[in-house]
Design an enzyme around this catalytic site. Structure first.
Site, PDB file in Angstrom:
ATOM      1  N   ASP A  53       0.819  -1.209   0.000  1.00 19.93           N
ATOM      2  CA  ASP A  53       0.000   0.000   0.000  1.00 19.93           C
ATOM      3  C   ASP A  53       0.856   1.264   0.000  1.00 19.93           C
ATOM      4  O   ASP A  53       1.887   1.329   0.674  1.00 19.93           O
ATOM      5  CB  ASP A  53      -0.895  -0.019   1.252  1.00 19.93           C
ATOM      6  CG  ASP A  53      -1.728   1.229   1.392  1.00 19.93           C
ATOM      7  OD1 ASP A  53      -2.607   1.444   0.548  1.00 19.93           O
ATOM      8  OD2 ASP A  53      -1.497   1.995   2.354  1.00 19.93           O
TER       9      ASP A  53
ATOM     10  N   GLU B   8       1.239  -0.587  -5.043  1.00 24.43           N
ATOM     11  CA  GLU B   8       0.338   0.534  -5.314  1.00 24.43           C
ATOM     12  C   GLU B   8       1.167   1.806  -5.470  1.00 24.43           C
ATOM     13  O   GLU B   8       1.862   2.218  -4.548  1.00 24.43           O
ATOM     14  CB  GLU B   8      -0.669   0.735  -4.185  1.00 24.43           C
ATOM     15  CG  GLU B   8      -1.633   1.867  -4.502  1.00 24.43           C
ATOM     16  CD  GLU B   8      -2.383   2.417  -3.294  1.00 24.43           C
ATOM     17  OE1 GLU B   8      -3.529   2.861  -3.466  1.00 24.43           O
ATOM     18  OE2 GLU B   8      -1.804   2.423  -2.185  1.00 24.43           O
TER      19      GLU B   8
END
Length: 592
Positions: A236, A309
């Protein structure tokens, strides 16, 4: 071959046609390049809080996911990626982790997780976890010890004395840096007498990756969950992992005005030159890849994958892949089909722009991937329009590489309407009732729609953690499974086609914006049938000549899959020199 439900294709894709295409490819399969499992995978994102509630508390959980793994298997999913399931105060709904080695009690227990892994293994499904490396919760023991300057934790986070305002004599934050969730990225701690950096919510202090102990700790997190049987990680929020080094006086530079907005609390008000996309971030990803590769070398089994990401520019994003001497992420997520259309309308030209931006920059020998949506963006069917969701699902299945589906995209689920009173997303809550809709991510996180019954079949409880989207009575798994034709059936046909036809796994790719509205892709492989995708993204009926796109195409093509509103029949022979397309119509065709 996975069989579809009895009603799925009364007038739909012929399984015999698929079988014939698969047979035609057998002779070429031996000469086609070998692919690892992840290179042509169908990744499916589950937002655990909203997928399936097993205990009636209105919140999705691990046992709920386990109970629906057969659904994923039936879809043809290769691997399910779970948004964070770790222990958390839930300020940012799992992205503020207080214990990286335990399960959030609302979601279940470690034994529940092990049961999920066991069931997934039985179904030959892979489970990927969300790895949140940039920060922890401020309720983490690590942070509490760092506040107290306990030995070994003094510099676990990014701390700074701040600076004294020469005019007022008061202490101020070290810089003007802004967080993603609006406002200053620095927070004062009275006990420690210093500021800490938080590029997200105040409750999400940034870990200090210039501290070798932090680097080692987070590698332990990876190994811990690998030992529990996960197939890899989606990492993330990588861009802000490192910030620039301070100068010789220990001071950080201020960012300059970006000119993008006049809202001084919005992160876009300033540039992010010093707080995102630092070179050390690339090296850190290489180190994590080494952890995964070493694990496979020692313990065997399939490749453990690293998905990244990043909404960074191409020059930075492509470095995540690695270079000639080192491997990086298997797949840095490709958000171009989201970001390009955020700036401009959906059109053939913009679809081509999004694809070019990835394929023309991707290093040789690496694998592409295609993402339509996620828990941070409005749902794909709402952004593109429901009339185009089949076309977009077709596109990511026909293009080379891996595809990523956010839960509900296979159904054409749309955004829920969330009032200010029902808003729980911290990004929106840090604003106000007048502007919260600009920031809220809640509409894309409403409960998954299983049936048209109570709570859309998501929960037996009296309420759900977010209100349901208004269209659940018609857009749901049960209704679409029973229908003769549906978005769900089309999605399943696409996955089956992709799995059974080697052309889509190993073939050459050619694409073009044939007109302002019509986009065409051709996948070809020596000795095998070619697959052609064509879509009309416009609002008017058009007639095109596909031989203008590719003169080697035969006079006619066989229709394999069509979008929901198309009036054609699968198996029909369509003339390539004069192909009529309705507004929003999309087709998958074959030369076989």
């Amino acid at each position: 071959m996975i069989l579809f439900s009895k009603n799925a294709f009364t007038a739909a894709l012929s399984l015999l046609a698929l079988a014939a295409l698969g047979q035609a490819c057998k002779d070429t399969a031996a000469t086609a390049s070998s692919k690892d499992w992840w290179e042509t995978a169908q990744f499916y994102q589950i937002y655990p809080r909203s997928f399936m509630d097993s205990d009636g508390d209105g919140i999705g959980d691990l046992n709920g996911i386990t109970s629906k793994l057969e659904y994923l298997k039936d879809l043809g999913v290769t691997a399910a990626w779970l948004s964070p399931i770790f222990k958390s105060p839930m300020v940012d709904f799992g992205y503020d982790i207080s214990d990286f080695f335990d399960i959030q009690p609302e979601y279940g227990t470690l034994d529940d997780f092990r049961a999920l892994i066991k069931k997934a293994n039985e179904l030959d499904l892979k489970i990927i976890l969300d790895f949140v490396p940039n920060h922890s919760s401020n309720e983490s023991d690590w942070f509490k010890k760092s506040v107290k300057r306990e030995r070994g934790y003094e510099d676990y986070y990014v701390w700074h004395d701040g600076k004294i305002n020469a005019e007022t004599g008061k202490r101020e934050p070290p810089t003007n840096w802004l967080q993603y969730f609006r406002g200053s990225a620095w927070e004062w701690v009275e006990e420690r007498q210093q500021y800490y950096l938080h590029q997200f919510a105040v409750q999400q202090p940034d870990l200090n990756y210039r501290n070798p102990d932090v680097v080692a700790q987070m590698k332990r997190v990876l190994r811990y969950w690998l030992n529990e049987g996960v197939a890899g990680f989606r990492c993330d929020a990588l861009p802000p992992l490192f910030e620039v080094l301070p100068d010789s006086q220990g001071q950080y530079p201020d960012e300059v005005l970006s000119g993008a907005t006049e809202d001084a609390a919005d992160r876009d008000y300033l540039t992010t030159t010093y707080i995102e996309n630092q070179p050390e971030t690339i090296d850190m990803v290489y180190q994590w890849r080494e952890v995964l590769d070493d694990y496979q070398r020692i313990y065997g089994g399939n490749s453990r994958v690293l998905l990244i990401e990043t909404y960074s520019p191409a020059w930075f994003t492509m470095q995540f892949y690695g270079n000639q001497s080192v491997n990086g992420a298997h797949l840095p997520f490709n958000f171009n089909l989201i970001t390009v259309m955020e700036e401009s309308p959906l059109s053939a030209a913009n679809v081509k722009k999004a694809i070019d931006l990835w394929l023309n920059n991707m290093p040789a020998g690496r694998t592409a991937n295609w993402v339509l949506g996620n828990h941070d963006k409005r749902r794909a069917a709402s952004r593109y329009g429901q009339q185009h969701i089949d076309a977009m699902n077709m596109l990511i299945m026909i293009l080379p590489g891996a595809s990523v589906t956010y839960q509900g995209e296979e159904l054409a689920m749309t955004d829920g309407e969330i009032s200010w009173q029902d808003t729980v997303d911290p990004w929106a809550c840090n604003s106000n009732a007048d502007i919260y809709e600009k920031y809220t991510r809640d509409p894309a996180r409403t409960p998954f729609q299983w049936t048209s019954g109570t709570n859309a079949g998501f929960s037996t409880g009296p309420t759900t953690w977010l209100p349901l989207a208004g269209d659940y009575a018609t857009i749901n798994v049960a209704s679409e499974s029973a229908a003769q034709r549906s978005h769900l059936h089309i999605y399943k046909a696409l996955v089956e086609l992709r799995k059974s036809v080697k052309t889509l796994q190993n073939g050459y790719t050619k694409y073009q914006a044939l007109t302002e509205d019509v986009f065409v892709v051709k996948r070809s492989l020596s000795g095998a049938a070619s697959i052609v995708y064509v879509s009309n993204f416009g609002s008017k009926e058009v007639t095109v000549n596909l031989q203008e796109f590719d003169k080697t195409l035969p006079a006619s093509l066989e229709l394999l899959i069509r979008s929901l509103a198309s009036t054609r029949l699968e198996g029909a022979s369509l003339a390539t020199h004069e192909l009529n397309l309705l507004p929003g119509e999309a087709l998958v065709l074959s030369t076989e």
